[in-house]
Design a protein around this motif. Structure first.
Motif, PDB file in Angstrom:
ATOM      1  N   TYR A 143      -8.338   1.581  -6.843  1.00  0.00           N
ATOM      2  CA  TYR A 143      -8.047   1.326  -5.123  1.00  0.00           C
ATOM      3  C   TYR A 143      -8.856   2.312  -4.362  1.00  0.00           C
ATOM      4  O   TYR A 143      -8.965   3.398  -4.487  1.00  0.00           O
ATOM      5  CB  TYR A 143      -6.449   1.093  -4.979  1.00  0.00           C
TER       6      TYR A 143
ATOM      7  N   GLU B 162      -8.419  -0.923   6.970  1.00  0.00           N
ATOM      8  CA  GLU B 162      -8.303  -2.106   7.421  1.00  0.00           C
ATOM      9  C   GLU B 162      -6.767  -2.575   8.038  1.00  0.00           C
ATOM     10  O   GLU B 162      -6.788  -3.565   8.657  1.00  0.00           O
ATOM     11  CB  GLU B 162      -8.396  -3.083   6.094  1.00  0.00           C
TER      12      GLU B 162
ATOM     13  N   LEU C 227       0.869  -1.089  -0.052  1.00  0.00           N
ATOM     14  CA  LEU C 227       0.093   0.049  -0.005  1.00  0.00           C
ATOM     15  C   LEU C 227       0.758   1.219  -0.112  1.00  0.00           C
ATOM     16  O   LEU C 227       0.626   2.278  -0.811  1.00  0.00           O
ATOM     17  CB  LEU C 227      -0.984   0.057   1.223  1.00  0.00           C
TER      18      LEU C 227
ATOM     19  N   LYS D 271      -9.968   3.017   2.451  1.00  0.00           N
ATOM     20  CA  LYS D 271     -10.434   1.875   3.178  1.00  0.00           C
ATOM     21  C   LYS D 271      -9.449   0.755   3.207  1.00  0.00           C
ATOM     22  O   LYS D 271      -9.268   0.453   4.483  1.00  0.00           O
ATOM     23  CB  LYS D 271     -11.536   1.096   2.207  1.00  0.00           C
ATOM     24  N   ARG D 272      -8.529   0.538   2.377  1.00  0.00           N
ATOM     25  CA  ARG D 272      -7.452  -0.358   2.709  1.00  0.00           C
ATOM     26  C   ARG D 272      -6.618   0.140   3.682  1.00  0.00           C
ATOM     27  O   ARG D 272      -6.283  -0.780   4.605  1.00  0.00           O
ATOM     28  CB  ARG D 272      -6.758  -0.634   1.303  1.00  0.00           C
TER      29      ARG D 272
END
Length: 542
Positions: A295, A303, A282, A299-300
């Protein structure tokens, strides 16, 4: 005192076979452990004493005072449990001098009943010792199974602490050094951070897999500590509170807890390594500015426990002289762990941290428009420098800070600036330095022109005659010129820096001006030489 379930001299005297025996000296040692019985029939038998033995003898080989004194001194030195002797056979009594030596060493001397046969003495003692060892093994196995079941069902460190507490009835704290977390059961009012600080400050001291007692750390409380070891490295500690008295079985339970804690910590590290790969992926997506390819980066990040906002500043930690696969490559991994732990201890673990594809450590300070910046980044950099400096790494470290950029797709700009500032930091003579891109001044221009045809032409036109002369005659004119400019063209201070006579400096500067057809008293020539030296020097680093 740590109480043992082992067989002691005091308990030995309660056996039926020794009911008529007498303690002649060494009452202070009656709680010594007895793990074996050995019989002496020769003076050199002392050479095979291993400790914790009851030594029995008729004293036939030790009938004079000198040999008796040597016997008692050596038994005390080798950690024998006690000396049992039969009187009225070869000696009627021990001299007062010998009894005083035994008393001084707290070595019990027992008078064995005359009518007692050796076999009648040895058999019941060994039976008692073996029976206790069997009980200890069975108990250890039961404790081991309870911890294994706990690991299979849950395996969290707090459940291990609870299980250990239920076994030994003492408060338990388990420290885990991988992410600097701890769990205590039941809850305590005591400050566990004091204990962790002591253990970390003396980490080498508390590194072996043995028990340590901390008596003066917290008032009116004795702590019992066992390190959690994984691959010869301390990864945590099991701490027993209020441990003024622990039985041998209690200690076995603590050691089992340390073992299963090691398994749990290893599992946590494996999970963390997997998460780190996702984090690095990321980070690299953000550094390439790939927000627009579909992407949902925020949100990634969420998480992964990170927070991304509108405002972003990049901090880069770069190193020089790394041999990928060598010893300092492992140190680079240690550097990442140090930075990670530094952020966790500062409660900054929600700030994105990773490694780019050039092995630079990257931190993204990100916050929303209406929020305050999460940390004063320059202060953060200074504290990080201090933490890194204390570890004495074998390579130079440069820290660079980019300027604030809005929107995620502008992060690459701040990253590029931070990389330039980090490289400028690496050029410092210090082992570790930090710079903000906004304050590196002329180095911004130098970094933009480096490796360009214009920069190469400046170097060639001004410095090539000096470089060629140095290669031919090994005089180091280029070094002399660089130091001369740093010393504001002062001959004497330059001579002190180079450890040469000031007339030698004058000769070299005259030669440089002749070779390069320049006049260092001319401001324009001086500026051109400054630029040429910087282009030549920094092109090797940028």
């Amino acid at each position: 005192m740590i109480q043992g379930t082992y067989f002691t001299v005091r308990e030995l005297l309660n056996l039926q076979v020794l009911k008529n025996s007498e303690v002649l000296a060494g009452n202070g040692g009656l709680d010594r452990q007895v793990s074996n019985v050995t019989f002496f029939d020769a003076p050199d038998a002392i050479n095979w004493v291993k400790g914790n033995e009851l030594v029995v003898t008729t004293m036939y080989p030790f009938r004079d005072t000198v040999s008796q004194k040597l016997l008692v001194e050596e038994l005390a030195k080798k950690g024998a449990s006690a000396l049992g002797i039969k009187l009225k056979r070869y000696i009627d009594a021990l001299p007062a001098e010998i009894l005083e030596i035994a008393e001084r060493h707290s070595l019990p001397i027992l008078s064995i009943p005359y009518e007692c046969a050796w076999v009648d003495l040895i058999n019941p003692i060994m039976a008692e010792i073996l029976n206790r060892q069997l009980v200890k093994l069975e108990t250890s196995e039961r404790i081991h199974k309870s911890f294994v079941e706990e690991v299979l069902q849950d395996g969290q460190l707090n459940s291990i602490a609870k299980t250990l507490h239920n076994l030994i009835k003492k408060p338990i704290t388990i420290f885990e050094l991988f992410s600097f977390t701890s769990t205590t059961y039941p809850d305590l009012k005591a400050d566990t951070d004091i204990v962790l600080t002591e253990l970390l400050n003396q980490q080498e001291k508390y590194s072996k897999f043995i028990a340590y007692k901390l008596e003066k750390l917290i008032k009116d409380c004795v702590l019992f500590v066992v390190p959690i070891r994984i691959a010869q490295k301390t990864e945590g500690y099991v701490v027993v509170w209020e441990s003024n008295s622990l039985s041998e079985i209690d200690i076995i339970a603590v050691e089992h807890a340390a073992t299963v804690s090691a398994l749990q910590i290893q599992k946590l590290k494996s999970v963390s390594e997997t998460r780190r790969r996702f984090k690095d992926d990321l980070i690299n997506i953000l550094l390439r500015g790939e927000e627009s390819i579909g992407y949902n980066l925020k949100k990634r990040a969420q998480e992964l426990g990170w927070k991304l906002g509108v405002n972003n500043i990049i901090l880069v930690v770069n190193v020089s002289g790394i041999n990928h696969g060598g010893q300092n490559w492992a140190q680079l991994q240690n550097l990442y762990e140090l930075v990670s732990r530094f952020m966790i201890k500062g409660r900054l673990d929600s700030i994105p941290l990773g490694v780019d594809r050039s092995d630079r450590i990257v931190i993204i300070f990100s916050w929303e428009e209406q929020e305050k910046i999460p940390v004063v980044i320059t202060d953060f950099a200074e504290k990080l420098k201090k933490a890194i400096r204390e570890k004495n790494f074998d390579f130079k470290i440069g820290i660079g800070i980019g300027s604030c950029k809005q929107k995620l797709d502008n992060i690459p700009e701040s990253f590029e600036e931070a990389c330039i500032a980090a490289k400028v930091s690496l050029l410092s003579e210090k082992d570790i330095e930090s710079n903000e891109y906004g304050k590196i001044g002329v180095y911004k221009v130098i970094s933009e022109l480096l490796n360009s045809q214009k920069a190469e032409r400046i170097v060639s036109e001004i410095l090539q005659p000096i470089i060629s002369h140095d290669q031919a005659y090994n005089i180091n004119l280029l070094e002399t010129l660089e130091v001369f400019l740093k010393q504001d063209c002062n001959f004497r201070s330059t001579s002190k820096c180079l450890y040469i006579h000031h007339n030698t400096v004058r000769y070299r500067i005259n030669l440089i001006e002749e070779l390069c057809k320049i006049n260092l008293r001319d401001p324009n020539d001086k500026l051109n030489v400054h630029l040429a030296i910087n282009f030549y020097k920094y092109s090797k680093s940028f």
